[in-house]
Scaffold this active site. Sequence first.
Site, short mmCIF file in Angstrom:
data_model
loop_
_atom_site.label_atom_id
_atom_site.label_comp_id
_atom_site.label_asym_id
_atom_site.label_seq_id
_atom_site.Cartn_x
_atom_site.Cartn_y
_atom_site.Cartn_z
CB THR A 11 -1.25 -0.30 1.24
OG1 THR A 11 -1.11 -0.95 1.59
CG2 THR A 11 -1.89 1.00 1.42
CB VAL A 12 3.37 2.77 2.33
CG1 VAL A 12 4.32 4.34 2.42
CG2 VAL A 12 2.40 2.93 3.36
CD GLU A 124 7.47 15.12 9.00
OE1 GLU A 124 8.44 15.65 8.86
OE2 GLU A 124 6.38 14.50 9.72
CB VAL A 127 5.63 10.18 14.49
CG1 VAL A 127 5.02 10.69 15.36
CG2 VAL A 127 6.51 8.91 14.82
CB ILE A 131 0.46 15.26 10.56
CG1 ILE A 131 -0.51 14.57 10.10
CG2 ILE A 131 1.03 16.51 11.26
CD1 ILE A 131 -1.39 14.20 11.75
CD GLU A 185 -3.36 -3.77 9.79
OE1 GLU A 185 -3.48 -4.57 10.15
OE2 GLU A 185 -3.06 -2.39 9.41
CG ASP A 196 0.72 2.77 15.56
OD1 ASP A 196 1.07 2.08 14.94
OD2 ASP A 196 -0.36 4.18 15.92
CE LYS A 200 1.97 6.24 14.44
NZ LYS A 200 0.56 5.60 14.29
N GLY A 297 -2.80 6.22 5.87
CA GLY A 297 -3.65 5.91 4.67
C GLY A 297 -2.91 6.01 3.54
N1 HSE Z 1 -2.34 2.07 13.13
C1 HSE Z 1 -2.13 3.40 12.23
C2 HSE Z 1 -2.84 4.26 12.71
C3 HSE Z 1 -1.38 3.25 11.10
O1 HSE Z 1 -4.17 3.75 12.77
O2 HSE Z 1 -2.76 5.42 13.23
C4 HSE Z 1 -0.24 4.12 11.18
O3 HSE Z 1 0.45 4.76 11.71
#
Ligand code: HSE
Length: 401
Positions: A11-12, A124, A127, A131, A185, A196, A200, A297
Amino acid sequence: MVKAAVFGYGTVGSGIVEVIMTNRQLITDRTGEDVDIKYILDLRDFPGDPYETKIVHDVETILNDPEITVIAEAMGGIEPAYTFTKRALSAGKSVCTSNKELVEKHGAELCTLAKENSCNYLFEASVGGGIPLLRTIVTSLTADHIDAVTGILNGTTNYILTKMAREGSEFDTVLKEAQEKGYAERNPEADVEGHDAGRKITILASLVTGKNADYEDVYTEGITGITTADFAYAKAMGRVIRLLGIYRELDGKYFAYVAPAMIDDQNPLYSVSDVFNGVLVHGNMVGDTMFYGAGAGKLPTASAVAGDVVDCVRAGKKTLPGGWSMEKLPLTDHKALEKSFFIRVTDDKVSEVEKIFGQCRQVDAGIAGEKGFLTGRMDENTFEEKAGQLGGYISRIRVED
Ligand code: HSE
């Protein structure tokens, strides 16, 4: 002409290719360099894909090609991304990534390696997704001492909390719906347990101090224990519940933790809803600054990685500011920080609450057999000691004002 490569065509990775190829002319106009993607590394083939001829399966093709000066790593996970990144940086090839696990665990080493080899390791997108946050901290806020960061850093949990508040649905119901819509997920643990967001806030703590914060030292509490009753009380108080990543520097001590918190409408993060992220950064000179946008996204994340690629092109052999040293950042137990608490107790304990906690605000959300209380400020050790005297409670949520 600058030749770049992309590691991983998921995806990314495919988003990075899309951003760079769609905006290729604009990037050339802005940098004076034509950036072309020469290779895409993936185990799979992509027959019919517009860039299928760029797919290679062997990383050596890329690492041994002297034409490649910049790589966008979108593989995720620690290995083989760690080994590939080290080899690329050792060869003087800059690497840009959205891989927060790798940045949190090996960021200090990889930034040092980049510096030693006159190239860059930029992250970048790791996190806050799209943004523009990390670069702003190390460039625009470079003259400030940053002593506090408070962030809604996880889109999945923010979506779940927003829906629970709006619809009055329980956690499990909203999670299932989020999974069906692709916002969560199939294994949601990393998001809903706060891991997660923990990674960050660890990266942010490292970045603002220049020292290596360890995720293992960061307390994380997720949102699985939040119920519709908690939202009923939050609503009665004009508050919302958000999962916050918090970094503080106070009296020479450093704190970093993740936990759900009640915030009121005076807090700029109050209106950050759905899958969006919002981050408040406080500097000793600038005061509060707020960053808002899509934290996840395909295209927002890819946009941030592509922005890093462009920065690497502009920088050439110069290493850009950012990163942190291998020196460990000592983190103090978050329980030493003072805050207010929201506590729910059964009716038989109501008369005891003010005797034990001092003056509190009583809240009635219309739930039979219980009441809520907003305590004054105290550290968490004190709160737990007093809660022990009370002989237990139904639930408690920290309050961030
Ligand atoms: N699973 C993470 C979120 C994806 O929902 O923010 C982006 O790091």
